[in-house]
Design a protein around this motif. Sequence first.
Motif, mmCIF file in Angstrom:
data_model
loop_
_atom_site.group_PDB
_atom_site.id
_atom_site.type_symbol
_atom_site.label_atom_id
_atom_site.label_comp_id
_atom_site.label_asym_id
_atom_site.label_seq_id
_atom_site.Cartn_x
_atom_site.Cartn_y
_atom_site.Cartn_z
ATOM 1 N N LEU A 49 -91.518 -19.367 -76.866
ATOM 2 C CA LEU A 49 -91.812 -20.759 -76.491
ATOM 3 C C LEU A 49 -92.245 -21.557 -77.719
ATOM 4 O O LEU A 49 -91.854 -22.719 -77.895
ATOM 5 N N GLN A 53 -90.596 -24.754 -79.472
ATOM 6 C CA GLN A 53 -91.359 -25.978 -79.751
ATOM 7 C C GLN A 53 -91.179 -26.393 -81.204
ATOM 8 O O GLN A 53 -91.096 -27.576 -81.519
ATOM 9 N N ARG A 54 -91.102 -25.424 -82.086
ATOM 10 C CA ARG A 54 -90.981 -25.732 -83.512
ATOM 11 C C ARG A 54 -89.553 -26.064 -83.919
ATOM 12 O O ARG A 54 -89.330 -26.581 -85.009
ATOM 13 N N LEU B 49 -99.269 -23.760 -73.691
ATOM 14 C CA LEU B 49 -97.989 -24.227 -74.244
ATOM 15 C C LEU B 49 -96.989 -24.494 -73.113
ATOM 16 O O LEU B 49 -96.245 -25.485 -73.142
ATOM 17 N N ILE B 61 -96.317 -32.025 -77.523
ATOM 18 C CA ILE B 61 -96.817 -31.200 -78.631
ATOM 19 C C ILE B 61 -96.144 -31.598 -79.945
ATOM 20 O O ILE B 61 -94.922 -31.596 -80.042
ATOM 21 N N LEU B 62 -96.944 -31.939 -80.932
ATOM 22 C CA LEU B 62 -96.401 -32.259 -82.256
ATOM 23 C C LEU B 62 -96.420 -31.038 -83.163
ATOM 24 O O LEU B 62 -95.612 -30.931 -84.080
ATOM 25 N N GLY B 63 -97.342 -30.133 -82.920
ATOM 26 C CA GLY B 63 -97.433 -28.944 -83.753
ATOM 27 C C GLY B 63 -98.416 -27.949 -83.171
ATOM 28 O O GLY B 63 -99.257 -28.297 -82.343
ATOM 29 N N VAL B 64 -98.264 -26.706 -83.595
ATOM 30 C CA VAL B 64 -99.152 -25.630 -83.140
ATOM 31 C C VAL B 64 -99.557 -24.818 -84.363
ATOM 32 O O VAL B 64 -98.693 -24.426 -85.154
ATOM 33 N N LEU B 65 -100.848 -24.590 -84.527
ATOM 34 C CA LEU B 65 -101.311 -23.676 -85.584
ATOM 35 C C LEU B 65 -101.498 -22.299 -84.963
ATOM 36 O O LEU B 65 -102.143 -22.166 -83.911
ATOM 37 N N ASP B 66 -100.930 -21.294 -85.586
ATOM 38 C CA ASP B 66 -101.031 -19.939 -85.068
ATOM 39 C C ASP B 66 -102.493 -19.481 -84.992
ATOM 40 O O ASP B 66 -103.382 -20.086 -85.600
ATOM 41 N N PHE B 113 -103.485 -26.656 -80.702
ATOM 42 C CA PHE B 113 -102.388 -27.508 -80.265
ATOM 43 C C PHE B 113 -102.658 -28.937 -80.722
ATOM 44 O O PHE B 113 -103.718 -29.499 -80.443
#
Lengths: 262, 262
Positions: A49, A53-54, B49, B61-66, B113
Amino acid sequence: MTEDLSGISPQRARELFREGLVRPTAGISRGFAQANLMIVPKELAFDVLLFAQRNPKPCPILGVLDAGETSGPLLAGGDIRTDVPQYVVYENGVPVARPTDITEYWRDDLVTFIIGCSFTFENALLEADLPVAHISQGVNVPMYQTNVRCDPAGRVSGPLVVSMRPMPANQVADAVRITSRYPAVHGAPVHIGNPEELGIKDINRPDFGDAVEIPDGHLPVFWACGVTPQAAIMESKPALAIGHAPGHMLITDAKDSQYLVP
Amino acid sequence: MTEDLSGISPQRARELFREGLVRPTAGISRGFAQANLMIVPKELAFDVLLFAQRNPKPCPILGVLDAGETSGPLLAGGDIRTDVPQYVVYENGVPVARPTDITEYWRDDLVTFIIGCSFTFENALLEADLPVAHISQGVNVPMYQTNVRCDPAGRVSGPLVVSMRPMPANQVADAVRITSRYPAVHGAPVHIGNPEELGIKDINRPDFGDAVEIPDGHLPVFWACGVTPQAAIMESKPALAIGHAPGHMLITDAKDSQYLVP
């Protein structure tokens, strides 16, 4: 000559596939969104997922069925295990089977990703009198694995796969304008002209699908392709994953027009 | 009177917040996208997510940091633990602290997020000479918890939260047209007129932010709001979650124009 199924409902189309019909889905249930499929175990679902998204252009998610769920609003009354004409089963990233029914592979921890497909914007291109070569030539769209890397996410990484449609120079801008109105189904092209920049050595030898003739004065126009998640699965090698066979899509109950932005 | 910081870079803005500046971010680093924040433990990240995927208008969502990552391309050289002017820490769904730095709460399993914010389309509205009442009145945008339920995902569920901007009847269509071009930052309105249908009892008493005056002949226009994920966290009650304080956003390195579709 295949039967004209352009007017049947998505429900009826899925029923035909459930009953055993096997054929590419282009042109069936016209006006309804067709979709790519990626089914993975729950433990990999966050990574998939996040990968989507990326990389929203190749992996535009239309819907997700929770672990073990076999139906949902995009396929009302349907069954994801039987309603796609043909599947590809991957074990450790290697295609091991191409069944027309995945009931025997089904597990309660499998999460289904339903991913937008370029068929939606192809209808819009045709409507605007733009050429769609593979449709007029009666073959599957040519697809190429590129040297562009997708943004990785956890254990999922892979190359961008693109589809190609040749456009006359004076209609390239229209093709951009029209497809950019469908961000949920790959959106605007990612590359126009110069296939070698994408690492494509021979435009007449696609990695998936069929070659199309590129008429003089036409430019190859490349869109991000929904086969990208399958390429990522082949690279990421999870123990089990299931996709659709190229061109054999899930026909959803969502209308193409639902994904149009102004 | 707050200092005019409209011309400083996002990097400089984050630096000021890191050094201790606490103020709402509206108008700072104009032209760059501001973002809502939602930070949750990894074990809840798939549900969050998926909730965002199923509710893209309130949760773009513009971006997600792991897990454990404190920086990323949207905040180059920054630190998500210090670079937002003010945070809200939730324990079991209850706000327990409003720190200006979350270093002491940080854990290696926290996933961040970064969620689109209406400030992006507000600039486009202003550019088109449409009124943005809360800006001209110098207050925070009014936000309302509605009776509309978001699509749930796993353990995450909650109501749709909307923001409201009054528009003159002859400019409502323009407001729709302009904001629909920004699907990545809430997009087109979800509701126009008739606040009671959304379960809003008193338009002059927003649940978050400040009331604005609605001039005669203006309609209340409602957009999905990035506070929605925080409302879901309050309802879903995870042991720990961290958001931004309303109006105190993350200022990202992405330009507003990057999210424009034709």
